[in-house]
Design a protein around this motif. Structure first.
Motif, PDB file in Angstrom:
ATOM      1  N   UNK A 106       0.843  -1.185   0.000  1.00 60.27           N
ATOM      2  CA  UNK A 106       0.000   0.000   0.000  1.00 60.27           C
ATOM      3  C   UNK A 106       0.879   1.235   0.000  1.00 60.27           C
ATOM      4  N   UNK A 107       0.452   2.285  -0.679  1.00 59.61           N
ATOM      5  CA  UNK A 107       1.261   3.505  -0.812  1.00 59.61           C
ATOM      6  C   UNK A 107       0.470   4.689  -0.289  1.00 59.61           C
ATOM      7  N   UNK A 108       1.045   5.410   0.656  1.00 59.24           N
ATOM      8  CA  UNK A 108       0.447   6.645   1.158  1.00 59.24           C
ATOM      9  C   UNK A 108       1.236   7.821   0.604  1.00 59.24           C
ATOM     10  N   UNK A 109       0.559   8.727  -0.115  1.00 57.39           N
ATOM     11  CA  UNK A 109       1.186   9.922  -0.660  1.00 57.39           C
ATOM     12  C   UNK A 109       1.276  10.984   0.427  1.00 57.39           C
ATOM     13  N   UNK A 110       2.372  11.722   0.431  1.00 57.62           N
ATOM     14  CA  UNK A 110       2.536  12.770   1.428  1.00 57.62           C
ATOM     15  C   UNK A 110       3.377  13.916   0.921  1.00 57.62           C
ATOM     16  N   UNK A 111       3.393  15.015   1.680  1.00 59.62           N
ATOM     17  CA  UNK A 111       4.181  16.191   1.301  1.00 59.62           C
ATOM     18  C   UNK A 111       5.577  16.139   1.913  1.00 59.62           C
ATOM     19  N   UNK A 112       5.661  15.848   3.213  1.00 56.96           N
ATOM     20  CA  UNK A 112       6.963  15.764   3.871  1.00 56.96           C
ATOM     21  C   UNK A 112       7.719  14.536   3.389  1.00 56.96           C
ATOM     22  N   UNK A 113       7.071  13.379   3.485  1.00 51.57           N
ATOM     23  CA  UNK A 113       7.614  12.142   2.920  1.00 51.57           C
ATOM     24  C   UNK A 113       6.770  11.796   1.702  1.00 51.57           C
ATOM     25  N   UNK A 114       7.378  11.803   0.535  1.00 47.32           N
ATOM     26  CA  UNK A 114       6.606  11.665  -0.705  1.00 47.32           C
ATOM     27  C   UNK A 114       5.787  10.388  -0.731  1.00 47.32           C
ATOM     28  N   UNK A 115       6.437   9.245  -0.471  1.00 49.01           N
ATOM     29  CA  UNK A 115       5.741   7.962  -0.482  1.00 49.01           C
ATOM     30  C   UNK A 115       6.118   7.176   0.773  1.00 49.01           C
ATOM     31  N   UNK A 116       5.099   6.711   1.475  1.00 46.63           N
ATOM     32  CA  UNK A 116       5.304   5.815   2.610  1.00 46.63           C
ATOM     33  C   UNK A 116       4.616   4.505   2.289  1.00 46.63           C
TER      34      UNK A 116
ATOM     35  N   UNK B  14      -0.272  -3.452  -6.095  1.00 48.00           N
ATOM     36  CA  UNK B  14      -0.009  -2.126  -5.524  1.00 48.00           C
ATOM     37  C   UNK B  14      -1.353  -1.428  -5.335  1.00 48.00           C
ATOM     38  N   UNK B  15      -1.606  -0.916  -4.135  1.00 47.66           N
ATOM     39  CA  UNK B  15      -2.858  -0.213  -3.841  1.00 47.66           C
ATOM     40  C   UNK B  15      -2.517   1.190  -3.370  1.00 47.66           C
ATOM     41  N   UNK B  16      -3.164   2.191  -3.972  1.00 45.55           N
ATOM     42  CA  UNK B  16      -2.947   3.585  -3.572  1.00 45.55           C
ATOM     43  C   UNK B  16      -4.260   4.337  -3.702  1.00 45.55           C
ATOM     44  N   UNK B  17      -4.305   5.549  -3.157  1.00 42.01           N
ATOM     45  CA  UNK B  17      -5.539   6.322  -3.119  1.00 42.01           C
ATOM     46  C   UNK B  17      -5.512   7.428  -4.156  1.00 42.01           C
ATOM     47  N   UNK B  18      -6.701   7.786  -4.638  1.00 36.92           N
ATOM     48  CA  UNK B  18      -6.846   8.852  -5.635  1.00 36.92           C
ATOM     49  C   UNK B  18      -6.741  10.210  -4.944  1.00 36.92           C
TER      50      UNK B  18
ATOM     51  N   UNK C 277       1.402   7.524   8.618  1.00 38.87           N
ATOM     52  CA  UNK C 277       1.449   7.235   7.178  1.00 38.87           C
ATOM     53  C   UNK C 277       1.465   5.731   6.900  1.00 38.87           C
ATOM     54  N   UNK C 278       2.196   4.978   7.720  1.00 38.91           N
ATOM     55  CA  UNK C 278       2.231   3.521   7.554  1.00 38.91           C
ATOM     56  C   UNK C 278       0.847   2.931   7.825  1.00 38.91           C
ATOM     57  N   UNK C 279       0.169   3.467   8.843  1.00 40.23           N
ATOM     58  CA  UNK C 279      -1.188   3.022   9.171  1.00 40.23           C
ATOM     59  C   UNK C 279      -2.133   3.249   7.978  1.00 40.23           C
ATOM     60  N   UNK C 280      -2.022   4.429   7.334  1.00 42.96           N
ATOM     61  CA  UNK C 280      -2.872   4.731   6.174  1.00 42.96           C
ATOM     62  C   UNK C 280      -2.584   3.779   5.022  1.00 42.96           C
ATOM     63  N   UNK C 281      -1.296   3.485   4.792  1.00 41.62           N
ATOM     64  CA  UNK C 281      -0.926   2.575   3.703  1.00 41.62           C
ATOM     65  C   UNK C 281      -1.463   1.163   3.954  1.00 41.62           C
TER      66      UNK C 281
END
Length: 428
Positions: free
Chosen positions: A220-230, A299-303, A377-381
């Motif tokens: 799972x991939x969580x998009x972020x601003x501080x850390x781009x991908x978690x 691979x699973x990510x959010x829109x 972020x890991x929890x969201x992923x």
């Protein structure tokens, strides 16, 4: 009435095209870029390469001018000849001859204009406000239509282009010339701020392609601003590329110079080169990240709404490749995008509690009901994988509203025996 020879010729062309299209269905298309080594070019070759783009601009503008003067005519009515009309530096019309642009290149320039007109017509048909095509100040890409005629690969670092004298030294042919069974189609010679490139379209049988081994498991991939991908396995990937100090100095210099001066034009040319380098770095980083992420089984990510992020977070998003990676992942078969409204960050999939008190500054997720603690972020992923497994109906660009998520998540969580029996604990 057409002659028998022309009818036979047209039938042969049609059958050949049909056979080619049938063959292409079992092949994969890839485009490779190679760079012309300008340090090895003679003065004559430099002039010929330059004039290819100059004459393409003349022909494009001449055809567009002919269309404007002959209202109601079609591009197909334009007669392509070696003699065309252009404007000189004083704005007067003069006749010039196309000495460097071959017949197939001339056809591709007119086809380019025809495509542009069709795009505008389609947009207008769909209700968009469109203007008219403008005359071009410069031409950036010339189509080399047929391998063996308009261009040819001679060796591991030599090529030939129609109407350009001698052999051209190019870098990058080793990417593909040794691939067994590769076929060459058309190519495009590109005039970029960093020099001349040739983009070569190739085809190879799908059963001959060597695929890289997949990494077992899903991510799972969580998009972020501080850390781009978690990633859900705890891995973090940064995809930020900052502007160079040289680019900032050149921009400051340009604003101090007089508009229209030669010095300012030179500075603008240097700025374009810096932006081209920046673009190449972003493209390279995007390809590497996507190649790594798509190597997992699933691979699973959010829109994510990245356009809104740019407004709130500014340059931290602008200097990243979040959007490019998201767009490329969305084209992969083993990558799945869940709806943007799913509460991936605040939902505890262990007990089903929705933690509405979680703030953006809180970097740890703590469930107030069951006490589970995890990196935000890991929890969201991890939640994205759970949502994909349990709420398949929410996949894709459904744009479900937030209020519609409440009964959907509650129903799925209850059926998965994740939530407690109390409905009041499931309020989203």
């Amino acid at each position: 009435m057409p002659s028998k020879s022309s009818i036979t010729k047209n039938k042969n062309i049609a059958s050949s095209m049909a056979a080619t299209m049938a063959k292409r269905k079992g092949q994969q298309c890839r485009v490779y870029k190679v760079k012309i080594d300008e340090s090895r070019l003679s003065a004559k070759q430099k002039e010929q390469l330059k004039m290819l783009f100059v004459e393409a601009k003349w022909l494009y503008n001449d055809c567009l001018n002919w269309l404007n003067e002959n209202n109601g005519k079609y591009v197909s009515d334009y007669i392509i000849s070696k003699q065309i009309t252009k404007l000189d530096k004083d704005g007067n019309r003069e006749q010039v001859e196309l000495n460097y642009l071959g017949s197939q290149m001339r056809q591709s320039v007119i086809a380019d204009l025809q495509r542009n007109i069709k795009v505008l017509a389609k947009l207008k048909q769909n209700g968009y406000k469109v203007g008219k095509l403008n005359y071009r100040k410069e031409y950036k890409s010339v189509n080399l239509k047929q391998y063996g005629t308009t261009y040819k690969i001679l060796s591991h670092n030599k090529m030939r282009i129609q109407n350009v004298h001698g052999k051209l030294t190019v870098n990058g042919l080793d990417q593909f010339i040794n691939i067994d069974g590769i076929e060459y189609a058309n190519a495009n010679i590109l005039n970029t701020p960093l020099g001349y490139y040739i983009a070569i379209t190739t085809y190879i049988d799908k059963d001959k392609i060597q695929h890289k081994p997949k990494i077992k498991g899903r991510i799972g991939i969580d998009f972020g601003c501080t850390t781009s991908f978690t990633l859900s396995n705890g891995e973090e990937i940064d995809c930020t590329i900052q502007e160079s100090d040289r680019l900032k100095r050149l921009q400051k210099k340009m604003f101090r110079q007089v508009k229209g001066s030669k010095g300012r034009e030179k500075t603008i040319s240097l700025i374009r080169k810096e932006y081209a380098k920046l673009s190449n770095q972003k493209t390279d980083l995007t390809n590497k990240i996507v190649a790594y992420l798509s190597s997992f089984d699933e691979v699973i990510f959010q829109d994510e709404q990245l356009q809104h992020w740019k407004v709130k977070n500014g340059k931290s998003v602008q200097h990243s490749v979040l959007g490019k990676v998201k767009a490329k992942l969305n084209t992969k078969q083993n990558c799945h995008m869940i709806d943007r409204w799913f509460p991936t960050t605040k939902l505890c999939t262990n007990c089903g509690t929705y933690n509405d008190n979680l703030k953006l500054s809180d970097r740890k997720f703590v469930c107030p009901e069951c006490g589970i603690t995890d990196d935000r972020d890991i929890h969201a992923a991890k939640n994205m994988i759970w949502i994909y497994d349990n709420i398949v109906v929410g996949l894709g660009r459904t744009d479900l509203k937030r209020v519609e998520m409440e009964p959907l998540v509650r129903q799925i969580c209850l059926s998965s025996q994740v939530l407690s029996a109390k409905p009041e604990d499931t309020t989203l």
